[in-house]
Design a protein around this motif. Sequence first.
Motif, PDB file in Angstrom:
ATOM      1  N   THR A 120       0.824  -1.218   0.000  1.00  0.00           N
ATOM      2  CA  THR A 120       0.000   0.000   0.000  1.00  0.00           C
ATOM      3  C   THR A 120       0.855   1.263   0.000  1.00  0.00           C
ATOM      4  OG1 THR A 120      -0.190  -0.179   2.420  1.00  0.00           O
ATOM      5  CG2 THR A 120      -1.980  -1.109   1.094  1.00  0.00           C
ATOM      6  N   ALA A 121       2.088   1.142   0.475  1.00  0.00           N
ATOM      7  CA  ALA A 121       2.980   2.300   0.432  1.00  0.00           C
ATOM      8  C   ALA A 121       3.419   2.612  -0.997  1.00  0.00           C
ATOM      9  CB  ALA A 121       4.208   2.054   1.305  1.00  0.00           C
ATOM     10  N   ASP A 122       3.499   1.558  -1.824  1.00  0.00           N
ATOM     11  CA  ASP A 122       3.979   1.740  -3.193  1.00  0.00           C
ATOM     12  C   ASP A 122       2.859   1.900  -4.216  1.00  0.00           C
ATOM     13  OD1 ASP A 122       6.535   1.447  -2.220  1.00  0.00           O
ATOM     14  OD2 ASP A 122       6.721  -0.656  -2.809  1.00  0.00           O
ATOM     15  N   LEU A 123       1.701   1.273  -3.953  1.00  0.00           N
ATOM     16  CA  LEU A 123       0.659   1.174  -4.967  1.00  0.00           C
ATOM     17  C   LEU A 123      -0.665   1.722  -4.452  1.00  0.00           C
ATOM     18  CD1 LEU A 123       1.366  -2.527  -6.072  1.00  0.00           C
ATOM     19  CD2 LEU A 123       2.313  -0.445  -7.086  1.00  0.00           C
ATOM     20  N   ASN A 124      -1.495   2.148  -5.379  1.00  0.00           N
ATOM     21  CA  ASN A 124      -2.831   2.628  -5.054  1.00  0.00           C
ATOM     22  C   ASN A 124      -3.811   1.459  -5.037  1.00  0.00           C
ATOM     23  OD1 ASN A 124      -5.058   4.260  -4.562  1.00  0.00           O
ATOM     24  ND2 ASN A 124      -5.349   4.748  -6.733  1.00  0.00           N
ATOM     25  N   ILE A 125      -3.747   0.668  -3.967  1.00  0.00           N
ATOM     26  CA  ILE A 125      -4.594  -0.516  -3.837  1.00  0.00           C
ATOM     27  C   ILE A 125      -5.163  -0.570  -2.424  1.00  0.00           C
ATOM     28  CG2 ILE A 125      -3.211  -1.824  -5.512  1.00  0.00           C
ATOM     29  CD1 ILE A 125      -2.129  -3.359  -2.990  1.00  0.00           C
ATOM     30  N   LYS A 126      -6.099  -1.504  -2.227  1.00  0.00           N
ATOM     31  CA  LYS A 126      -6.639  -1.779  -0.895  1.00  0.00           C
ATOM     32  C   LYS A 126      -5.989  -3.048  -0.354  1.00  0.00           C
ATOM     33  CE  LYS A 126     -11.138   0.218  -2.097  1.00  0.00           C
ATOM     34  NZ  LYS A 126     -12.593  -0.065  -2.272  1.00  0.00           N
ATOM     35  N   ALA A 127      -5.971  -3.193   0.950  1.00  0.00           N
ATOM     36  CA  ALA A 127      -5.361  -4.366   1.574  1.00  0.00           C
ATOM     37  C   ALA A 127      -6.229  -4.863   2.715  1.00  0.00           C
ATOM     38  CB  ALA A 127      -3.960  -4.032   2.086  1.00  0.00           C
ATOM     39  N   VAL A 128      -6.292  -6.191   2.857  1.00  0.00           N
ATOM     40  CA  VAL A 128      -7.032  -6.819   3.945  1.00  0.00           C
ATOM     41  C   VAL A 128      -6.123  -7.868   4.575  1.00  0.00           C
ATOM     42  CG1 VAL A 128      -9.014  -8.241   4.575  1.00  0.00           C
ATOM     43  CG2 VAL A 128      -9.278  -6.443   2.858  1.00  0.00           C
TER      44      VAL A 128
END
Length: 459
Positions: free
Chosen positions: A41-49
């Motif tokens: 998430t620090a590198d990419l514009n994504i969500k994380a679970v």
Amino acid sequence: MKQIIILGAGQVGYSLAEAMSADGHEVTVIDRDRARLNALTADLNIKAVVGFGAHPPILEAAGAHDAAMLIAVTDSDEVNMLACQVASTLFNVETRIARARARDYHEHPELFRRDAVPVDMLISPEELVTTQIRRLIEHPGALQVLDFAEGRVSLVAVRAHRGSPLVGRELRSLRRLRSGGQMRVAAIFRRDRPLPPEGETVIEADDEVFFVSAKRHIRSVTAELGQLERSYRRVIIAGGGNIGRRLAEILSDRFRIKLVERSADRARMLAAALPTDVLVLEGDGADDRFLEEIDVDHADVLCAVTDDDQSNIFAAMLAKRRGVRKVISLINRPGYVDLIQSGTIDIAVSPQMVTVAALLARVREGGTTTVHTLRRGAAEAIETVVHGDARTSQVVDRRIDELKLPEGTTIGAVVRGEEVLIPHHDTLIHAGDHVILFLADRTRVSAVQRLFRPSALFF
């Protein structure tokens, strides 16, 4: 734009998330390791679970009710398949893809029907890597060999060596060769920068040249360009894991194979399981003294395919120093690829890149059927099928020089039925054609998709 869930934040998961978010998809990654997800998430514009990807509450938190696709690439084959089952049964996710390393699963496709384990695509990075290495060994002198249109077209990358007939020639002189075969230079990279492949462009020593031709002409074209080395005969495989074993199996009928394995138990098992003409040796491929003992200097090719990047790098470097003509190293860390391929090692093969390419072909819209990532992921070669008609499409029944191709994009070949066309500026594109494109900048993919996607609003 699709909503895509990726299970597993390892090297493959990271590369997938990076490529698919760059394509404009809404990506959510599930992993049990919070630190891995934080790095993503620090590198990419994504969500994380954070959580176990096959658990229904975790999939629900990741948005499985609205997801169009689930791609399970954790380290466990069984978790990947179970996640696909849960995604189908509870959330009706339309497309489910699972990575499975064990060959036994791939040998029973009847397991993966909708009324059994609902996996739409079962992918094996090991099998993809094995195929890539086999092509490289079968085509001496090539840095990459990629197939399109069910094997009718090949894209081949070569290094223009000083003194070869390629160097000093304008591209316009290369279209039709004395052998009768036709080819097209799709791209040139000079000191890692792309050059537009125009007629007056002159090839220089050390340029990396990508050319496209009908597969049946590849050998004669490569020979005429002065890039065809004498055929390989002796191959040493360092590493007796899944990839090493499979390579030995598929190469043993045409090459003399020595397979090196560090584990005594594994070496005994391989000796019993492999064809009798494969010589299995217990030892360390990264040990210079051992390489001398097994006469590595008489080998044409060394493939270092252990699960340890450093061991593969050392084995390849030592073999090259002892005179092996081509050394191929399996590299799992993408950051190592640029570092080693600019030095003494001829070719670095990345399981992540070949896996991502195979998956992108499934995710992409606009008729994309094949994707190959090139230049360590910076460039792509894609095959797209032309749909629509002259009223709904920007490409149907139009000349190539009329197409508004994105900058750095080249059409290398057009496949029409069984015919392979090396196109000119006035070649017409027809509905149903398979078009092979080279993109020097993969960020132009979306623009290419829009160009080839038919629309009722186009006129």
